[in-house]
Design an enzyme around this catalytic site. Structure first.
Site, short mmCIF file in Angstrom:
data_model
loop_
_atom_site.label_atom_id
_atom_site.label_comp_id
_atom_site.label_asym_id
_atom_site.label_seq_id
_atom_site.Cartn_x
_atom_site.Cartn_y
_atom_site.Cartn_z
N LYS A 1 0.86 -1.18 0.00
CA LYS A 1 0.00 0.00 0.00
C LYS A 1 0.89 1.23 0.00
CE LYS A 1 -4.53 1.04 0.91
NZ LYS A 1 -5.77 0.31 0.72
N GLY B 1 -19.86 7.46 6.95
CA GLY B 1 -19.09 7.89 5.78
C GLY B 1 -19.84 7.49 4.54
N VAL B 2 -20.33 8.49 3.79
CA VAL B 2 -21.03 8.13 2.54
C VAL B 2 -20.23 8.67 1.35
CG1 VAL B 2 -23.44 7.50 2.89
CG2 VAL B 2 -22.76 9.86 3.27
N GLY B 3 -19.01 8.17 1.23
CA GLY B 3 -18.12 8.53 0.13
C GLY B 3 -18.34 7.63 -1.06
N ASN B 4 -17.26 7.41 -1.82
CA ASN B 4 -17.37 6.65 -3.08
C ASN B 4 -17.96 5.26 -2.90
OD1 ASN B 4 -16.26 8.61 -4.79
ND2 ASN B 4 -14.22 8.12 -4.03
N VAL B 5 -17.45 4.51 -1.91
CA VAL B 5 -17.95 3.14 -1.73
C VAL B 5 -19.36 3.18 -1.14
CG1 VAL B 5 -17.62 0.95 -0.54
CG2 VAL B 5 -15.63 2.17 -1.43
N ALA B 6 -19.51 3.93 -0.04
CA ALA B 6 -20.77 3.83 0.70
C ALA B 6 -21.96 4.41 -0.07
CB ALA B 6 -20.62 4.52 2.05
N TYR B 7 -21.73 5.40 -0.93
CA TYR B 7 -22.85 5.92 -1.72
C TYR B 7 -23.39 4.79 -2.60
CZ TYR B 7 -25.70 8.65 -4.86
OH TYR B 7 -26.77 9.11 -5.57
#
Ligand SMILES: NC(=O)C1=CN([C@@H]2O[C@H](COP(=O)(O)OP(=O)(O)OC[C@H]3O[C@@H](n4cnc5c(N)ncnc54)[C@H](O)[C@@H]3O)[C@@H](O)[C@H]2O)C=CC1
Ligand SMILES: CC(C)CC(=O)C(=O)O
Length: 364
Positions: A80, A179-185
Site C-alpha cells: 500500500k 461515511g457516505v463517500g465513493n464506496v458507501a454511496y
C-alpha cells in the site's frame, strides 16, 4: 519510532520513501509480503498529523492487503502507499508522474490502485510513467473500483445478516452507514433497492445531503452514529472505529462495512465475539475492489470479475463456520484462512522445481 522493530514485528519486506521537491511528493510505499505474487494495493492521500502516523498507516494497510489478497484467492501479495498531503489542495499532475516513476523503479514488485483521496485521473497520470497501475480510465482497464467494492460489501453484509438473523434479506433492516463517500454511496444504492432503512453520517455535509436526497436516509451528526438504534453498523470511512469507547455504545447485531482496519486493536475483535455481535472481517468483505482491479492483470472481463466478487458471500460463510466450529472470533478465523494459503505457497517454494529459474539454468 524504531522502523526496523516495527517491520520485524509483522515481517514486512520493504518500506520505500519517495521524495520529489519539484512536485511536493512525499510518499511511503510499504510492501508487506510477496509470497503469493507482486504486492497490489491502493494509494491513499491524507493529511497525516505526523510522519510516524503516515508510516504506521502505510504499514498497517499493506499488511491488510496481504491478508485481503490471500483470503480472496488472488495470486498477489500485499502493499500500500500513502501520500502525505491534502487531496483537495495539494495535488498536481507532476506529483503523480513522479510517484509513477518511483513505482516503475520497483520493477513490478508493487502495483498500485485507488484508495481514499486518489482518483481514476490520478491513476491515469501514474500510467504515463508505469504500467504497474490499475483502475485507470483506459479502454482495457476496470476503472474506479469503488462501485465494485460496494457490491462486494453488499453481498458480504447479506452473508453476515444470514449469520446473525437466520435470513440474508436486508429488507426492513436499519443500517447505520458511517461515511457516505465513493464506496458507501454505491452501497446505499443496493441497500435502498432492497428496502433497508438507512441512517447516514459524514463529516462532508454535501455527501450527507446527497444520501438523504437519493435514498431518503436519516442523517445524524458524526459522533452520534454509534448510539443509533440499528441492526447493522456499516463503517465506511476510516479505520479504528471499533474501540473501547464505541463498543460500549453500539446497539447493532452486525458490523459489516468497507473501511480498512476497522478494529482499533485485535482485542476489540475478541470483544465483538464475546458480545455476540457478528463481525464481517474488514479485509474479506471489502475485497471486491481489489478482486476487480486484479482481473485487469489477465485482461479485464467485467462479468468474470463480478462473479468472483460474489464469492465474498461464500467466503464469509466459511469464515463464520470456522469461527463457530473452533469457537474463535471471526477475525481470527479469517486470518487463519489467509495465513494457511501463504504457508502452503511458502512450503511449495521450498521444494526444488526444475522448471523454475535456478542455479543450473546458468550453465545453458
Ligand atoms: N474505494 C475502494 O474501492 C475501497 C475502499 N476501501 C476502504 O473503504 C473506506 C471508504 O473508501 P472510499 O469510499 O473510497 O473513500 P471516500 O474518501 O470516498 O469516502 C470516505 C468518506 O468518509 C468520510 N469520513 C471521513 N472521516 C469521517 C468521520 N470521522 N465520520 C464520518 N465520515 C467520515 C469522508 O468525508 C468521505 O466522504 C476506506 O477506509 C477505504 O480504505 C476498502 C477497499 C476498497
Ligand atoms: C482500492 C483497491 C483496489 C485496493 C486497496 O487498496 C484496498 O482494497 O484497500
Amino acid at each position: 519510532m524504531k522502523i526496523f522493530n516495527d517491520m520485524e514485528k509483522y515481517d514486512y519486506e520493504q518500506l520505500v520513501f519517495c521524495q520529489d521537491k519539484h512536485s511536493g511528493l512525499k510518499a511511503i510505499i510499504a510492501i508487506h509480503d510477496t509470497t503469493l505474487g507482486p504486492a497490489l494495493g491502493g494509494t491513499r492521500m491524507w493529511t497525516y498529523k505526523t510522519e510516524e502516523a503516515a508510516i504506521e498507516d502505510a504499514l498497517r494497510l499493506a499488511r491488510g492487503m496481504t491478508y485481503k489478497n490471500a483470503a480472496a484467492g488472488l495470486d498477489l501479495g500485499g502493499g500500500k502507499t500513502v501520500i502525505i498531503g491534502n487531496p483537495k489542495t495539494d495535488k498536481n499532475p507532476e506529483m503523480f508522474r513522479a510517484f509513477g516513476r518511483f513505482i516503475q523503479g520497483l520493477n513490478g514488485r508493487y502495483i498500485t490502485a485507488e484508495d481514499v483521496g486518489t482518483t481514476e485521473e490520478d491513476m491515469d497520470l501514474i500510467h504515463l510513467e508505469t504500467d504497474y497501475v490499475t483502475g485507470t480510465s483506459g479502454a482495457n482497464s476496470s476503472g474506479n473500483p469503488s462501485p465494485v467494492t460496494a457490491y462486494g460489501v453488499y453481498k458480504g453484509m447479506k452473508a453476515a445478516a444470514k449469520e446473525a438473523f437466520g435470513d440474508d434479506s436486508l429488507e426492513g433492516k436499519t443500517i447505520a452507514v458511517q461515511g457516505v463517500g465513493n464506496v458507501a454511496y454505491n452501497l446505499c444504492k443496493h441497500l435502498n433497492n432492497e428496502g433497508a432503512k438507512l441512517i447516514v453520517t459524514d463529516i462532508n455535509k454535501e455527501a450527507v445531503r446527497l444520501a438523504v436526497e437519493s435514498f431518503g436516509a436519516e442523517a445524524v451528526d458524526p459522533d452520534d452514529i454509534y448510539d443509533v438504534d440499528c441492526d447493522i453498523y456499516a463503517p465506511c470511512a476510516l479505520g479504528a472505529t471499533i474501540n473501547d469507547d464505541t463498543l460500549k455504545r453500539l446497539k447493532a447485531k452486525v458490523v459489516a462495512g468497507s473501511a480498512n482496519n476497522q478494529l482499533k486493536e485485535a482485542r476489540h475483535g475478541d470483544m465483538l465475539h464475546e458480545m455476540g455481535i457478528v463481525y464481517a472481517p474488514d479485509y474479506v468483505i471489502n475485497s471486491g475492489g481489489v478482486i476487480n482491479v486484479a482481473d485487469e492483470l489477465q485482461g479485464y472481463n467485467e462479468e468474470r470479475a463480478l462473479k468472483k466478487v460474489e464469492t465474498i458471500y461464500h467466503t464469509l460463510g466459511r469464515v463464520f463456520e470456522i469461527s463457530k466450529r473452533d469457537q474463535i472470533p471471526s477475525y481470527i478465523a479469517a486470518d487463519r484462512m489467509a495465513e494457511e494459503r501463504i504457508a502452503m505457497k511458502k512450503q511449495s517454494r521450498s521444494q526444488f522445481l526444475l522448471n523454475e529459474h535456478h542455479i543450473l539454468s546458468r550453465r545453458s
